[in-house]
Design a protein around this motif. Structure first.
Motif, PDB file in Angstrom:
ATOM      1  N   TRP A  81      -1.885  -5.534  -0.642  1.00 30.14           N
ATOM      2  CA  TRP A  81      -2.951  -5.990  -1.540  1.00 30.14           C
ATOM      3  C   TRP A  81      -4.142  -5.034  -1.534  1.00 30.14           C
ATOM      4  O   TRP A  81      -4.575  -4.589  -2.592  1.00 30.14           O
ATOM      5  N   GLN A 133      -5.037  -9.839 -14.849  1.00 29.08           N
ATOM      6  CA  GLN A 133      -4.148 -10.978 -14.632  1.00 29.08           C
ATOM      7  C   GLN A 133      -2.701 -10.532 -14.459  1.00 29.08           C
ATOM      8  O   GLN A 133      -1.985 -11.053 -13.615  1.00 29.08           O
ATOM      9  N   THR A 136      -2.184  -9.021 -11.004  1.00 29.58           N
ATOM     10  CA  THR A 136      -2.266  -9.974  -9.885  1.00 29.58           C
ATOM     11  C   THR A 136      -1.238 -11.096  -9.978  1.00 29.58           C
ATOM     12  O   THR A 136      -1.204 -11.962  -9.105  1.00 29.58           O
ATOM     13  N   ASP A 137      -0.412 -11.072 -10.981  1.00 33.72           N
ATOM     14  CA  ASP A 137       0.593 -12.133 -11.168  1.00 33.72           C
ATOM     15  C   ASP A 137       1.978 -11.592 -10.824  1.00 33.72           C
ATOM     16  O   ASP A 137       2.840 -11.430 -11.694  1.00 33.72           O
ATOM     17  N   THR A 138       2.162 -11.278  -9.539  1.00 34.35           N
ATOM     18  CA  THR A 138       3.445 -10.733  -9.091  1.00 34.35           C
ATOM     19  C   THR A 138       3.977 -11.543  -7.912  1.00 34.35           C
ATOM     20  O   THR A 138       3.212 -12.190  -7.190  1.00 34.35           O
ATOM     21  N   GLU A 139       5.271 -11.459  -7.734  1.00 34.46           N
ATOM     22  CA  GLU A 139       5.919 -12.146  -6.610  1.00 34.46           C
ATOM     23  C   GLU A 139       5.364 -11.672  -5.270  1.00 34.46           C
ATOM     24  O   GLU A 139       5.079 -12.470  -4.388  1.00 34.46           O
ATOM     25  N   ARG A 142       1.929 -13.118  -4.643  1.00 34.07           N
ATOM     26  CA  ARG A 142       2.012 -14.558  -4.343  1.00 34.07           C
ATOM     27  C   ARG A 142       2.478 -14.777  -2.908  1.00 34.07           C
ATOM     28  O   ARG A 142       1.996 -15.669  -2.222  1.00 34.07           O
ATOM     29  N   GLY A 145      -0.305 -14.745  -0.583  1.00 32.39           N
ATOM     30  CA  GLY A 145      -1.319 -15.777  -0.772  1.00 32.39           C
ATOM     31  C   GLY A 145      -2.315 -15.472  -1.877  1.00 32.39           C
ATOM     32  O   GLY A 145      -3.378 -16.091  -1.960  1.00 32.39           O
ATOM     33  N   GLY A 147      -2.953 -15.401  -5.851  1.00 31.73           N
ATOM     34  CA  GLY A 147      -2.430 -15.891  -7.126  1.00 31.73           C
ATOM     35  C   GLY A 147      -3.010 -15.130  -8.300  1.00 31.73           C
ATOM     36  O   GLY A 147      -3.888 -14.269  -8.142  1.00 31.73           O
ATOM     37  N   ARG A 148      -2.514 -15.467  -9.468  1.00 32.53           N
ATOM     38  CA  ARG A 148      -3.010 -14.868 -10.708  1.00 32.53           C
ATOM     39  C   ARG A 148      -4.501 -15.154 -10.829  1.00 32.53           C
ATOM     40  O   ARG A 148      -4.952 -16.284 -10.668  1.00 32.53           O
ATOM     41  N   PRO A 192      -7.045 -13.411  -1.034  1.00 37.39           N
ATOM     42  CA  PRO A 192      -6.487 -14.731  -0.682  1.00 37.39           C
ATOM     43  C   PRO A 192      -7.578 -15.723  -0.304  1.00 37.39           C
ATOM     44  O   PRO A 192      -8.578 -15.358   0.286  1.00 37.39           O
TER      45      PRO A 192
END
Length: 194
Positions: A81, A133, A136-139, A142, A145, A147-148, A192
C-alpha cells in the motif's frame, strides 16, 4: 473525418498555447501569440477552436487525461500500500513539474473562465476521483484492509494536494519538493481504518 494534417495543426496550436503560458502566462496570452508560436495562421486556429478559452480547455483536458494515464500506469497493484501511494504521488508530481506552467495555470486560471471553467474543473475532478477509486478498488488492497475510497474522501485528498502543489510552485519550489508530505498525507487519509 479528422486527417493527420488536422491533428498536427491542433497539436501545434495546443503546444503553442502551452509555450505562451510558460512565457507570458495564460491571462496575457492572445490568439496571435498562440498562432505565432504554433507557426500557423489565425484561420487555422479558428478551424480548430472558437476562442482562446476553448483552446485552453482542450489543452487542460488533454494534459489531465495524459496525467491520469501516466499515474495509473505507474502504480504496481501488487506492491505494498505505501509503495502504491508513493508511485502514484511521485508520478503526479513529476507530471506537474514537467508541465509546470500549464499545471499552475490549470489551478489558478480556470476559475476565471466562469461557467466554462467550473464545468471543466468538475469534469477534471471527476476523472481524478474515478482514477483514485479505481486504484484503491483492488483485491490486494482489500486484503490489506483498504477499501475503495469514497468520492468525498477523494475530493479532500485531491483538492488538498492540488493546492499544496500550487502554493509550493508559487513560492518558487517544484512540485516534487512536496513528495514526502504528499505521500504521508495520502497514506494517513486513505489508509486502513483501525
Amino acid at each position: 473525418m479528422v486527417t493527420s494534417v488536422q491533428t498536427d495543426f491542433r497539436r501545434r496550436l495546443l503546444d503553442g498555447l502551452a509555450a505562451a503560458i510558460a512565457d507570458i502566462g495564460y491571462r496575457d496570452t492572445t490568439v496571435a501569440d498562440i498562432v505565432r508560436l504554433a507557426r500557423t495562421s489565425r484561420r487555422t486556429f479558428y478551424e480548430h477552436f472558437t476562442s482562446k478559452e476553448t483552446c485552453f480547455v482542450a489543452l487542460i483536458t488533454e494534459t489531465n487525461d495524459e496525467m491520469i494515464r501516466r499515474i495509473s500506469a505507474a502504480v504496481d497493484p501488487t506492491a505494498s500500500w505505501p509503495t502504491q501511494v508513493r508511485q502514484a504521488v511521485e508520478e503526479w508530481l513529476a507530471c506537474s513539474d514537467a508541465q509546470r506552467a500549464v499545471t499552475h495555470s490549470w489551478i489558478r486560471d480556470i476559475p476565471a473562465l466562469g461557467v466554462l471553467g467550473r464545468d471543466l474543473q468538475r469534469d477534471l475532478m471527476e476523472k481524478f476521483i474515478d482514477m483514485v477509486q479505481s486504484l484503491t478498488d483492488t483485491e490486494s488492497l482489500r486484503a490489506m484492509g483498504i477499501g475503495r475510497v469514497s468520492r468525498q474522501m477523494a475530493i479532500v485528498l485531491l483538492g488538498g494536494l492540488r493546492e499544496l502543489i500550487a502554493s509550493n510552485v508559487e513560492d518558487g519550489g517544484e512540485a516534487t519538493d512536496i513528495t514526502e508530505t504528499a505521500v504521508q498525507a495520502s497514506i494517513a487519509l486513505l489508509g486502513p481504518r483501525g
